[in-house]
Scaffold this motif. Structure first.
Motif, short mmCIF file in Angstrom:
data_model
loop_
_atom_site.label_atom_id
_atom_site.label_comp_id
_atom_site.label_asym_id
_atom_site.label_seq_id
_atom_site.Cartn_x
_atom_site.Cartn_y
_atom_site.Cartn_z
N HIS A 1 -7.40 -44.72 -83.85
CA HIS A 1 -6.07 -45.16 -83.66
C HIS A 1 -6.00 -45.39 -81.66
N PRO A 2 -6.90 -46.37 -81.59
CA PRO A 2 -6.87 -46.59 -80.34
C PRO A 2 -5.51 -47.43 -79.71
N GLU A 3 -4.89 -47.51 -79.56
CA GLU A 3 -3.60 -48.22 -78.84
C GLU A 3 -2.69 -46.98 -80.00
N SER A 4 -2.88 -45.61 -79.85
CA SER A 4 -2.04 -44.84 -80.14
C SER A 4 -0.88 -44.77 -79.13
N GLY A 5 -1.29 -44.57 -77.61
CA GLY A 5 -1.05 -44.17 -76.64
C GLY A 5 0.26 -45.21 -76.65
N ASN A 6 1.42 -44.83 -75.93
CA ASN A 6 1.92 -45.72 -75.02
C ASN A 6 1.75 -46.20 -74.08
N ILE A 7 2.01 -47.31 -73.66
CA ILE A 7 1.50 -48.30 -72.90
C ILE A 7 2.53 -47.70 -71.42
N VAL A 8 1.17 -47.52 -70.18
CA VAL A 8 2.59 -47.10 -69.03
C VAL A 8 2.89 -47.92 -68.55
N LYS A 9 4.12 -48.58 -68.09
CA LYS A 9 5.09 -49.71 -67.76
C LYS A 9 4.29 -50.37 -66.34
N GLY A 10 3.88 -51.31 -66.26
CA GLY A 10 3.02 -52.06 -65.41
C GLY A 10 1.73 -51.28 -65.03
N SER A 11 1.94 -50.91 -65.52
CA SER A 11 0.13 -50.30 -65.87
C SER A 11 -1.16 -51.87 -66.23
N GLY A 12 -0.77 -52.57 -66.60
CA GLY A 12 -2.02 -53.35 -66.28
C GLY A 12 -2.61 -52.71 -68.58
N GLY A 13 -1.94 -52.27 -69.25
CA GLY A 13 -3.19 -51.38 -69.93
C GLY A 13 -3.07 -50.07 -70.14
N VAL A 14 -3.00 -49.52 -69.58
CA VAL A 14 -2.81 -48.42 -69.58
C VAL A 14 -2.29 -46.72 -70.11
N ARG A 15 -2.91 -46.72 -71.23
CA ARG A 15 -2.03 -45.98 -71.89
C ARG A 15 -1.90 -44.49 -72.06
N LYS A 16 -0.91 -43.61 -72.33
CA LYS A 16 -0.98 -42.12 -72.33
C LYS A 16 -0.45 -42.25 -73.65
N GLY B 1 2.78 -47.22 -62.53
CA GLY B 1 2.41 -47.33 -62.87
C GLY B 1 1.16 -48.55 -62.74
N HIS B 2 1.74 -49.15 -60.42
CA HIS B 2 0.92 -49.48 -59.61
C HIS B 2 -0.79 -49.41 -59.78
N GLN B 3 -0.59 -48.27 -60.03
CA GLN B 3 -2.07 -47.01 -59.27
C GLN B 3 -2.83 -47.35 -60.71
N LEU B 4 -2.36 -47.35 -61.90
CA LEU B 4 -3.21 -47.61 -63.09
C LEU B 4 -3.91 -48.65 -63.54
N LYS B 5 -2.49 -49.85 -63.06
CA LYS B 5 -2.56 -50.92 -63.06
C LYS B 5 -4.04 -51.94 -62.00
N LYS B 6 -4.55 -50.87 -60.93
CA LYS B 6 -5.32 -51.22 -60.49
C LYS B 6 -6.68 -50.76 -60.89
N ILE B 7 -6.38 -49.06 -61.39
CA ILE B 7 -8.02 -48.62 -62.01
C ILE B 7 -8.14 -49.84 -62.99
N ALA B 8 -7.13 -50.21 -63.57
CA ALA B 8 -7.75 -51.00 -65.26
C ALA B 8 -8.22 -52.22 -64.92
N GLU B 9 -7.49 -53.34 -63.48
CA GLU B 9 -8.25 -53.65 -63.16
C GLU B 9 -9.89 -53.62 -62.62
N ALA B 10 -9.57 -52.64 -61.90
CA ALA B 10 -11.07 -52.61 -61.37
C ALA B 10 -12.67 -52.42 -63.24
N ILE B 11 -11.19 -51.69 -64.04
CA ILE B 11 -12.46 -51.64 -65.12
C ILE B 11 -12.91 -52.61 -65.63
N ASN B 12 -11.96 -53.34 -65.67
CA ASN B 12 -12.18 -55.08 -66.85
C ASN B 12 -12.99 -56.15 -65.49
N ASN B 13 -13.23 -55.75 -64.27
CA ASN B 13 -13.73 -56.63 -63.56
C ASN B 13 -15.55 -55.43 -63.17
#
Length: 105
Positions: free
Chosen positions: A32-47, A90-102
């Protein structure tokens, strides 16, 4: 699917989950990889809430992760208990998600 842990996650994990509980979490996320709620403004990071030893989900831990679908990677970012800081901006998590994607973790 491969699980990749940040150094922070690896360091603090034993304080929250034993090996068996962590294996259970990994198996759950595989199914269930999409089971966690997406953290608002995070670019797809889940909790996701997870029951630790001797606890139910409501009193358990919160696991912050990012599923990089294109590479079949599950990035385990951090873990904390409900009684600790409840939100990571969320903005901190978004930076992490962007770094992972790049590919710049």
């Amino acid at each position: 699917m491969i699980f990749i842990e940040t150094s922070l996650f690896t360091k603090i994990l034993p304080s929250y989950l034993g090996e068996e509980d962590y294996r259970g979490l990994q198996n759950y996320l595989l199914q269930h990889p999409e089971s966690g709620n997406i953290v608002k403004g995070s670019g797809g990071v889940r909790k996701v809430r997870w029951a630790g030893e001797q606890q139910g989900k409501s009193g358990g831990v919160r696991v912050i992760y990012y599923w990089k679908k294109s590479e079949s990677e599950m990035w385990m970012l951090t873990i904390y208990s409900k009684s600790e800081k409840a939100t990571i901006p969320g903005h901190q998590l978004k930076k992490i998600a962007e770094a992972i994607n790049n590919d710049k973790p």
